[in-house]
Design a protein around this motif. Structure first.
Motif, PDB file in Angstrom:
ATOM      1  N   ARG A  51       0.793  -1.776   0.080  1.00  0.00           N
ATOM      2  CA  ARG A  51       0.216   0.436  -0.002  1.00  0.00           C
ATOM      3  C   ARG A  51       0.650   0.756   0.141  1.00  0.00           C
ATOM      4  N   SER A  52       1.889   0.959   1.006  1.00  0.00           N
ATOM      5  CA  SER A  52       2.735   2.174   0.495  1.00  0.00           C
ATOM      6  C   SER A  52       3.613   2.894  -0.414  1.00  0.00           C
ATOM      7  N   PHE A  53       4.028   1.222  -1.575  1.00  0.00           N
ATOM      8  CA  PHE A  53       4.821   1.422  -1.724  1.00  0.00           C
ATOM      9  C   PHE A  53       4.058   2.700  -3.377  1.00  0.00           C
ATOM     10  N   ALA A  54       2.439   2.454  -3.678  1.00  0.00           N
ATOM     11  CA  ALA A  54       1.522   2.062  -4.696  1.00  0.00           C
ATOM     12  C   ALA A  54       1.393   3.177  -4.228  1.00  0.00           C
ATOM     13  N   GLN A  55       0.842   3.606  -3.334  1.00  0.00           N
ATOM     14  CA  GLN A  55       0.458   5.241  -2.623  1.00  0.00           C
ATOM     15  C   GLN A  55       1.838   6.352  -2.659  1.00  0.00           C
ATOM     16  N   SER A  56       2.690   6.131  -2.686  1.00  0.00           N
ATOM     17  CA  SER A  56       3.814   7.070  -2.779  1.00  0.00           C
ATOM     18  C   SER A  56       4.138   7.235  -3.993  1.00  0.00           C
ATOM     19  N   ILE A 114      -7.458   8.278 -11.942  1.00  0.00           N
ATOM     20  CA  ILE A 114      -7.604   7.002 -12.943  1.00  0.00           C
ATOM     21  C   ILE A 114      -6.550   6.310 -12.214  1.00  0.00           C
ATOM     22  N   MET A 115      -5.404   6.950 -11.582  1.00  0.00           N
ATOM     23  CA  MET A 115      -4.589   6.682 -10.393  1.00  0.00           C
ATOM     24  C   MET A 115      -5.086   5.325  -9.468  1.00  0.00           C
ATOM     25  N   VAL A 116      -5.986   6.531  -8.620  1.00  0.00           N
ATOM     26  CA  VAL A 116      -7.012   5.779  -7.707  1.00  0.00           C
ATOM     27  C   VAL A 116      -8.052   4.458  -7.876  1.00  0.00           C
ATOM     28  N   VAL A 117      -8.611   4.617  -9.594  1.00  0.00           N
ATOM     29  CA  VAL A 117      -9.015   3.060  -9.959  1.00  0.00           C
ATOM     30  C   VAL A 117      -8.468   1.974  -9.826  1.00  0.00           C
ATOM     31  N   VAL A 121      -8.606  -1.338  -7.691  1.00  0.00           N
ATOM     32  CA  VAL A 121      -8.259  -2.899  -8.455  1.00  0.00           C
ATOM     33  C   VAL A 121      -7.507  -3.559  -7.613  1.00  0.00           C
ATOM     34  N   VAL A 122      -6.379  -2.892  -7.817  1.00  0.00           N
ATOM     35  CA  VAL A 122      -5.027  -3.317  -7.472  1.00  0.00           C
ATOM     36  C   VAL A 122      -5.217  -4.320  -6.176  1.00  0.00           C
ATOM     37  N   MET A 123      -5.414  -3.127  -5.488  1.00  0.00           N
ATOM     38  CA  MET A 123      -5.166  -3.470  -3.972  1.00  0.00           C
ATOM     39  C   MET A 123      -6.835  -4.606  -3.343  1.00  0.00           C
ATOM     40  N   THR A 124      -8.047  -4.274  -4.227  1.00  0.00           N
ATOM     41  CA  THR A 124      -8.834  -5.111  -3.725  1.00  0.00           C
ATOM     42  C   THR A 124      -8.343  -6.489  -3.989  1.00  0.00           C
ATOM     43  N   LEU A 125      -8.544  -6.999  -5.669  1.00  0.00           N
ATOM     44  CA  LEU A 125      -7.209  -8.059  -6.094  1.00  0.00           C
ATOM     45  C   LEU A 125      -6.860  -9.005  -5.264  1.00  0.00           C
ATOM     46  N   SER A 126      -5.403  -8.415  -4.550  1.00  0.00           N
ATOM     47  CA  SER A 126      -4.808  -8.772  -4.184  1.00  0.00           C
ATOM     48  C   SER A 126      -5.075  -8.594  -2.200  1.00  0.00           C
ATOM     49  N   GLN A 127      -5.433  -7.843  -1.458  1.00  0.00           N
ATOM     50  CA  GLN A 127      -5.845  -7.698  -0.611  1.00  0.00           C
ATOM     51  C   GLN A 127      -7.304  -6.914   0.174  1.00  0.00           C
ATOM     52  N   GLY A 128      -7.735  -7.045  -0.596  1.00  0.00           N
ATOM     53  CA  GLY A 128      -9.515  -6.830  -0.055  1.00  0.00           C
ATOM     54  C   GLY A 128      -9.319  -5.286  -0.963  1.00  0.00           C
ATOM     55  N   LEU A 129     -10.766  -4.556  -0.478  1.00  0.00           N
ATOM     56  CA  LEU A 129     -11.094  -2.535  -0.542  1.00  0.00           C
ATOM     57  C   LEU A 129     -10.135  -2.431   0.218  1.00  0.00           C
ATOM     58  N   PRO A 130      -8.981  -1.052  -0.152  1.00  0.00           N
ATOM     59  CA  PRO A 130      -8.605  -0.090   0.761  1.00  0.00           C
ATOM     60  C   PRO A 130      -9.923   0.551   1.979  1.00  0.00           C
ATOM     61  N   PRO A 131      -8.786   0.542   3.341  1.00  0.00           N
ATOM     62  CA  PRO A 131      -9.679   1.524   3.970  1.00  0.00           C
ATOM     63  C   PRO A 131     -10.079   3.095   3.699  1.00  0.00           C
ATOM     64  N   GLY A 132     -11.320   3.483   4.281  1.00  0.00           N
ATOM     65  CA  GLY A 132     -11.743   4.276   3.661  1.00  0.00           C
ATOM     66  C   GLY A 132     -10.765   5.782   3.610  1.00  0.00           C
ATOM     67  N   VAL A 133      -9.456   6.130   4.846  1.00  0.00           N
ATOM     68  CA  VAL A 133      -8.804   7.002   5.074  1.00  0.00           C
ATOM     69  C   VAL A 133      -7.792   7.051   3.998  1.00  0.00           C
ATOM     70  N   VAL A 134      -7.348   5.826   3.359  1.00  0.00           N
ATOM     71  CA  VAL A 134      -6.557   6.168   2.363  1.00  0.00           C
ATOM     72  C   VAL A 134      -7.349   7.565   0.822  1.00  0.00           C
ATOM     73  N   TYR A 135      -8.351   7.062   1.388  1.00  0.00           N
ATOM     74  CA  TYR A 135      -9.035   7.492  -0.581  1.00  0.00           C
ATOM     75  C   TYR A 135      -8.958   9.017   0.340  1.00  0.00           C
ATOM     76  N   LEU A 136      -8.873   9.751   1.265  1.00  0.00           N
ATOM     77  CA  LEU A 136      -9.001  10.699   2.116  1.00  0.00           C
ATOM     78  C   LEU A 136      -7.381  11.129   1.831  1.00  0.00           C
ATOM     79  N   SER A 137      -6.632  10.725   1.758  1.00  0.00           N
ATOM     80  CA  SER A 137      -5.368  10.863   1.590  1.00  0.00           C
ATOM     81  C   SER A 137      -4.732  11.423   0.665  1.00  0.00           C
ATOM     82  N   PHE A 138      -5.901  10.500  -0.668  1.00  0.00           N
ATOM     83  CA  PHE A 138      -5.728  11.212  -1.969  1.00  0.00           C
ATOM     84  C   PHE A 138      -6.496  12.535  -1.978  1.00  0.00           C
ATOM     85  N   GLY A 139      -7.958  13.075  -1.067  1.00  0.00           N
ATOM     86  CA  GLY A 139      -7.902  14.435  -1.184  1.00  0.00           C
ATOM     87  C   GLY A 139      -7.498  15.145  -0.615  1.00  0.00           C
TER      88      GLY A 139
END
Lengths: 255, 256
Positions: A51-56, A114-117, A121-139
């Motif tokens: 998650r950290s690698f992808a977000q960075s 586009i990157m968040v979508v 998809v990648v995270m959901t397939l590998s480890q389940g839907l990311p927590p909401g705070v991830v989307y807040l961080s993108f905001g």
């Protein structure tokens, strides 16, 4: 409003025609997908590392896109002289700068979306839907990008892309080291150094203030007060920088 | 009657280079252009014509004196709501078609969408570009782009049309088209202010003319009077050039 919308949409159309933009975007997406590989070479909490690698990757490449597009935002119009026929309309220069800026923010919004979508998809397939705070961080990342773009727009209003790139990169780097400036000032014995460091800290942007990446990676919720604080800081600072950009551009003669 | 264009002691000084060297491109320009006239603005290269026009178009700010369009200060964007402008070499977003680019300019001039659509059709027909209305501008020739430039200048039905070298780079047919457009604008009651190096066009089209040399106004009057005195406009122009004091290119009139 019509002038603003029209300028913003045309800026967006111009920006999305740039092939380099797609190269950066594709590279970012490859890294987001490639973050899964980190799972294979990591010991410990693999899910968090991925998650950290992808977000960075998203943070860095979105910032690169913002700088790349922002530094030539106004200059391109002046260099190609398309600004002549635009600014000879009953269009205040402030609206021109704001329209261009909003077009760029729209472009960034689409790129980040586009990157968040892809990330989802990648995270959901590998480890389940990311927590909401991830989307807040993108905001909040978008708010950071809006401030960075405002700086790039300011530099673009009075200099060519090379100089503007240099200054924007400097602001980007310093803005991520703002806390270190404070720490350095606090540790200094000289009163002058302390005051200078504090003045710099308050004048220069603090991009780390927007970051809640650690909480996002660990799935720790972030309080509303923090979010409001960051939003107020981002909106206030961006407004000031954009106002400076307008002031600079209003005084400029078009060669 | 409020003049269409009015300059009162207008000057423009540029600062250039590391030491901010002073270059005076325009000095104490005073002239009025009355509504409904075709006004020619002529001068040698670097005389200050384009600087003057850029002040009107809101691209430059005067450093002294006043410049007004229908009584409104040139710094006020509202001054340009009644003005159409064609730069010397118009540049557009080349990926757009003529129809799209005119829509864009119409929106910037706050023209309602239905009027934009109607005016676009009329103007493209008038400049004989209807067949190419939906072709990207990158495929246009220089003359065709100049005609699109004229369309964008006239799209919002302005009372004043400012044209900087409108005949530049046009073939004889293109020049004839521009000339007839200028006349039509006057017949419709509009004011046309244009600069040109082609003195024959100025002589045949204009009611009055101003000659500017080295950033200073040297002659101003009815074309008929100048022609009566000198035989033709070219002679009048050359005699003004001969009479003018040589200009130091380091300090004056090289930035136009």
């Amino acid at each position: 409003m019509k002038q603003l919308t029209s300028l913003a949409l045309h800026t967006f159309q111009e920006a999305v025609r740039d092939r380099i933009l797609y190269s950066i975007l594709v590279f970012a997406l490859v890294l987001v997908v490639g973050s899964l590989a980190a799972e294979q070479i990591t010991i410990g909490d693999q899910a968090k590392v991925v998650r950290s690698f992808a977000q960075s990757s998203i943070d860095i490449f979105a910032s690169l896109i913002a700088m790349f597009l922002g530094v030539s935002l106004v200059y391109k119009e002046l260099d190609s002289r398309t600004a002549y026929t635009i600014l000879s309309r009953p269009l205040p220069r402030s609206r021109f700068v704001l329209g261009k800026y909003l077009g760029l923010v729209l472009t960034l919004g689409v790129q980040v979306a586009i990157m968040v979508v892809v990330y989802t998809v990648v995270m959901t397939l590998s480890q389940g839907l990311p927590p909401g705070v991830v989307y807040l961080s993108f905001g909040l990342l978008m708010l950071e990008l809006m401030l960075l773009t405002a700086w790039a727009t300011l530099f673009s209003c009075y200099s060519g892309p090379t100089t503007a790139s240099f200054f924007t990169l400097a602001i980007f780097t310093i803005g991520h080291l703002a806390d270190d400036i404070w720490t350095f000032g606090s540790a200094a014995e000289s009163e002058v150094v302390q005051q200078t460091a504090r003045a710099l800290y308050w004048c220069l942007p603090n991009f780390e203030f927007f970051s809640i990446r650690t909480q996002a990676v660990h799935g720790v919720p972030v309080g509303l007060d923090r979010v409001i604080e960051v939003m107020a800081y981002g909106a206030g600072y961006t407004t000031v920088v954009l106002a400076a950009a307008v002031l600079v551009f209003q005084r400029r003669d078009l060669k | 009657m409020i003049p269409a264009v009015e300059f009162v002691g207008t000057g423009k000084v540029y600062r250039t280079g590391f030491f901010m060297r002073r270059i005076e491109a325009l000095r104490d320009l005073t002239l009025r252009v009355e509504p409904g006239e075709i006004f020619g603005f002529i001068g040698p290269n670097g005389a200050g014509k384009t600087t003057t026009i850029k002040i009107l178009a809101g691209l430059h700010e005067s450093t002294s004196g006043e410049a007004r369009i229908f009584g409104v200060d040139h710094r006020d964007p509202k001054a340009r709501s009644r003005m159409g402008f064609l730069p010397e070499r118009p540049y557009f977003y080349l990926h757009l078609t003529a129809r799209e680019v005119l829509r864009f300019y119409g929106q910037l001039s706050l023209v309602p969408d239905d009027v934009i659509a109607r005016r676009t059709g009329e103007l493209l027909e008038r400049v004989e570009l209807s067949r190419f209305a939906d072709v990207p501008l990158r495929k246009y020739s220089k003359g065709m782009l100049q005609r699109v430039g004229l369309c964008q200048a006239l799209l919002h039905d302005p009372d004043l049309v400012v044209l900087d070298e409108p005949m530049s780079g046009l073939d004889p047919m293109g020049r004839a088209l521009v000339s007839s457009l200028i006349r039509e604008e006057q017949e419709a009651g509009r004011t046309v202010f244009f600069s040109s190096h082609i003195l024959h066009d100025v002589e045949t089209l204009c009611d009055r003319v101003a000659i500017i040399i080295g950033g200073q106004l040297r002659a101003l009057g009815a074309v008929e009077a100048l022609v009566a005195e000198h035989g033709n406009l070219e002679e009048a122009f050359l005699s003004e050039v001969d009479r003018s004091t040589p200009v130091d290119p380091k300090t004056l009139g090289v930035m136009a």
